[in-house]
Design an enzyme around this catalytic site. Structure first.
Site, PDB file in Angstrom:
ATOM      1  N   HIS A   1      -5.403   2.065  -7.013  1.00 37.89           N
ATOM      2  CA  HIS A   1      -4.800   1.398  -5.867  1.00 37.89           C
ATOM      3  C   HIS A   1      -3.390   2.112  -5.819  1.00 37.89           C
ATOM      4  O   HIS A   1      -2.440   1.549  -5.883  1.00 37.89           O
ATOM      5  CB  HIS A   1      -4.504  -0.194  -5.904  1.00 37.89           C
ATOM      6  CG  HIS A   1      -4.477  -0.539  -4.650  1.00 37.89           C
ATOM      7  ND1 HIS A   1      -4.500  -0.167  -3.433  1.00 37.89           N
ATOM      8  CD2 HIS A   1      -4.122  -2.068  -4.142  1.00 37.89           C
ATOM      9  CE1 HIS A   1      -4.122  -0.800  -2.393  1.00 37.89           C
ATOM     10  NE2 HIS A   1      -4.093  -2.238  -2.940  1.00 37.89           N
ATOM     11  N   ARG A  53     -11.322   1.747   1.878  1.00 36.09           N
ATOM     12  CA  ARG A  53     -11.344   0.949   0.771  1.00 36.09           C
ATOM     13  C   ARG A  53     -12.611   0.777   0.483  1.00 36.09           C
ATOM     14  O   ARG A  53     -13.566   0.256   1.318  1.00 36.09           O
ATOM     15  CB  ARG A  53     -10.613  -0.293   1.177  1.00 36.09           C
ATOM     16  CG  ARG A  53     -11.006  -1.537   0.365  1.00 36.09           C
ATOM     17  CD  ARG A  53     -10.038  -2.421   0.711  1.00 36.09           C
ATOM     18  NE  ARG A  53      -8.642  -2.316   0.054  1.00 36.09           N
ATOM     19  CZ  ARG A  53      -7.636  -3.402   0.073  1.00 36.09           C
ATOM     20  NH1 ARG A  53      -8.239  -4.635   0.401  1.00 36.09           N
ATOM     21  NH2 ARG A  53      -6.499  -3.066  -0.274  1.00 36.09           N
ATOM     22  N   ARG A  78       4.499  -0.938   2.047  1.00 30.59           N
ATOM     23  CA  ARG A  78       3.325  -0.440   2.291  1.00 30.59           C
ATOM     24  C   ARG A  78       3.218   0.587   3.644  1.00 30.59           C
ATOM     25  O   ARG A  78       2.611   1.572   3.600  1.00 30.59           O
ATOM     26  CB  ARG A  78       2.086  -1.494   2.421  1.00 30.59           C
ATOM     27  CG  ARG A  78       1.915  -2.202   1.068  1.00 30.59           C
ATOM     28  CD  ARG A  78       1.335  -1.400  -0.017  1.00 30.59           C
ATOM     29  NE  ARG A  78      -0.028  -0.704   0.338  1.00 30.59           N
ATOM     30  CZ  ARG A  78      -1.321  -1.369   0.465  1.00 30.59           C
ATOM     31  NH1 ARG A  78      -1.438  -2.591  -0.117  1.00 30.59           N
ATOM     32  NH2 ARG A  78      -2.297  -0.771   0.683  1.00 30.59           N
ATOM     33  N   CYS A 125       1.227  -7.408  -5.719  1.00 29.50           N
ATOM     34  CA  CYS A 125       0.809  -6.657  -4.540  1.00 29.50           C
ATOM     35  C   CYS A 125       0.315  -7.565  -3.354  1.00 29.50           C
ATOM     36  O   CYS A 125       0.276  -7.040  -2.249  1.00 29.50           O
ATOM     37  CB  CYS A 125      -0.654  -5.572  -4.920  1.00 29.50           C
ATOM     38  SG  CYS A 125      -1.931  -6.472  -5.614  1.00 29.50           S
ATOM     39  N   ASP A 148      -0.720  -9.487 -10.541  1.00 28.19           N
ATOM     40  CA  ASP A 148      -1.761  -9.358  -9.818  1.00 28.19           C
ATOM     41  C   ASP A 148      -2.804 -10.553  -9.945  1.00 28.19           C
ATOM     42  O   ASP A 148      -2.816 -11.168 -11.125  1.00 28.19           O
ATOM     43  CB  ASP A 148      -2.435  -7.878  -9.895  1.00 28.19           C
ATOM     44  CG  ASP A 148      -3.422  -7.601  -8.663  1.00 28.19           C
ATOM     45  OD1 ASP A 148      -3.653  -8.498  -7.766  1.00 28.19           O
ATOM     46  OD2 ASP A 148      -4.141  -6.475  -8.894  1.00 28.19           O
ATOM     47  N   GLN A 190      -0.624   1.248  -3.029  1.00 29.44           N
ATOM     48  CA  GLN A 190       0.131   0.012  -3.201  1.00 29.44           C
ATOM     49  C   GLN A 190       1.265   0.483  -4.162  1.00 29.44           C
ATOM     50  O   GLN A 190       2.517   0.068  -4.310  1.00 29.44           O
ATOM     51  CB  GLN A 190      -0.705  -0.945  -4.239  1.00 29.44           C
ATOM     52  CG  GLN A 190       0.088  -2.236  -4.553  1.00 29.44           C
ATOM     53  CD  GLN A 190       0.415  -3.028  -3.340  1.00 29.44           C
ATOM     54  OE1 GLN A 190      -0.331  -3.319  -2.435  1.00 29.44           O
ATOM     55  NE2 GLN A 190       1.631  -3.434  -3.353  1.00 29.44           N
TER      56      GLN A 190
HETATM   57  N1   CP Z   1      -2.357  -5.526  -1.389  1.00 27.61           N
HETATM   58  C1   CP Z   1      -3.040  -5.287  -0.646  1.00 27.61           C
HETATM   59  O1   CP Z   1      -3.640  -3.978  -0.893  1.00 27.61           O
HETATM   60  O2   CP Z   1      -3.628  -6.259   0.101  1.00 27.61           O
HETATM   61  P1   CP Z   1      -4.784  -6.202   1.151  1.00 27.61           P
HETATM   62  O3   CP Z   1      -5.994  -6.400   0.255  1.00 27.61           O
HETATM   63  O4   CP Z   1      -4.274  -7.287   1.993  1.00 27.61           O
HETATM   64  O5   CP Z   1      -5.093  -4.787   1.832  1.00 27.61           O
HETATM   65  N1  NVA Z   2      -6.829  -6.172  -7.793  1.00 26.70           N
HETATM   66  C1  NVA Z   2      -6.859  -6.738  -6.633  1.00 26.70           C
HETATM   67  C2  NVA Z   2      -6.092  -5.919  -5.659  1.00 26.70           C
HETATM   68  C3  NVA Z   2      -6.161  -6.548  -4.194  1.00 26.70           C
HETATM   69  C4  NVA Z   2      -5.003  -5.824  -3.366  1.00 26.70           C
HETATM   70  C5  NVA Z   2      -8.276  -6.337  -6.103  1.00 26.70           C
HETATM   71  O1  NVA Z   2      -8.967  -5.430  -6.484  1.00 26.70           O
HETATM   72  O2  NVA Z   2      -8.976  -7.379  -5.497  1.00 26.70           O
END
Ligand code: CP
Ligand code: NVA
Length: 308
Positions: free
Chosen positions: A134, A107, A294, A266, A225, A137
């Protein structure tokens, strides 16, 4: 060996196979304790590095649990505690990690970091979220929709709010899985035009609509989101709220969609901002199935990456 970097660059037949395998692995585990290992142990003797340069709850726990259920082991690494966060190059990090582990999930920030890691690693790399995408997701989202309502092909999906990383992957998925996508949000937060071009090239309808009520008419699925993502400057918060308040998913908006429409997010959500608690906790919401999926979707992604 396959990398799982983005939905538009992964073969559509492979994506379909991953969803189908995720569903059958989920079914096979039904009724078991969560710590129970899967009967076949496809990741036995595999070590998986999970690198986080941003916070996470779902991605971190679901990947960690998924690897263990399949008989593998994990190393959960924080980017800031690695030399990576102190000037060591991505390419060198990739080459070093490849000598120790069998797969890397990351990530991170810029999509280019993910691509550089994949280029220099000798082991599969999985995208656990970047500033631009993402994909894990959205695989869980497609799985969740189909679990509740059958094939997503030909359905109308509406995204409300910021055209962010998750939205981009949803637009890629529209092209790959064959559903129509309407974006409802202000022009300044429009989604990636390249993603739209990709989806349209696959023959699906992508619509940009400024009016949220109009956008959700006939919708099979509404997706929201956070209005401010992890990579966004917190100083944009107030402006974003002013720009996006008319795109909040509330009962009145959801009522404009089809009677059997579903709601997804998400998570983490900001209750009473992008979505009300009445929607999140209401009968059309499948947010916790989505979070659970997930785990199952990523287990199938990891098997596909390793070919096991
Ligand atoms: N939806 C998602 O990716 O959640 P986290 O940021 O908790 O991993
Ligand atoms: N769009 C959000 C998704 C979190 C899972 C972010 O990038 O913070």
């Amino acid at each position: 060996m396959n990398n799982f970097l983005d939905l538009h660059t992964t073969d559509a037949t492979d994506l379909r196979g991953i969803i189908d395998q995720a569903q059958s692995m989920k079914t096979a585990r039904k009724g078991q304790l969560k710590g129970t290992p899967d009967a076949d142990q496809p990741l036995a003797n595999h070590m998986v590095a999970l690198i986080f340069e941003k916070p996470s709850t779902r991605t971190r726990v679901s990947f960690d649990v998924g690897v263990r259920q399949m008989g593998g082991q994990t190393l959960v690494l924080s980017g800031s505690e690695m030399q990576l966060g102190h000037g060591e190059s991505i390419a060198d990090t990739a080459r070093v990690l490849s000598r120790y582990v069998d797969m890397i999930m990351i990530r991170t920030f810029e999509e280019s970091i993910l691509h550089e890691l994949a280029e220099y690693a000798d082991v599969p790399v999985i995208n656990g979220l970047t500033n631009s995408s993402h994909p894990c997701q959205i695989m869980a989202d497609v799985m969740t929709y189909e679990e509740h309502r059958g094939p997503i092909k030909g359905k109308k999906v509406v995204w409300t709010g910021d055209g962010n990383n998750t939205c981009t992957s949803l637009i890629h998925a529209a092209g790959q899985f064959g559903f129509d996508l309407t974006f409802a949000g202000p022009q300044s937060l429009d989604p990636d035009p390249e993603a739209i071009k990709f989806a349209r090239s696959k023959g699906v309808v992508v619509t940009i609509e400024r009016n949220a009520e109009k956008a959700v008419l006939g919708a099979d699925l509404l997706v929201a989101d956070t209005w401010v993502s992890m990579h966004d400057s917190q100083s944009t918060r107030q402006r974003r709220h002013n720009q996006l308040k008319s795109y909040q998913v509330n009962d009145a908006l959801l009522d404009q969609a089809k009677d059997d429409a579903l709601f997804m997010h998400c998570l983490p959500a900001h209750r009473e901002e992008e979505v009300t608690s009445s929607v999140m906790d209401g009968p059309k919401s499948v947010i916790f199935d989505e979070a659970e999926n997930r785990l199952h979707a990523q287990k199938a992604i990891m098997r596909w990456c390793l070919g096991v």
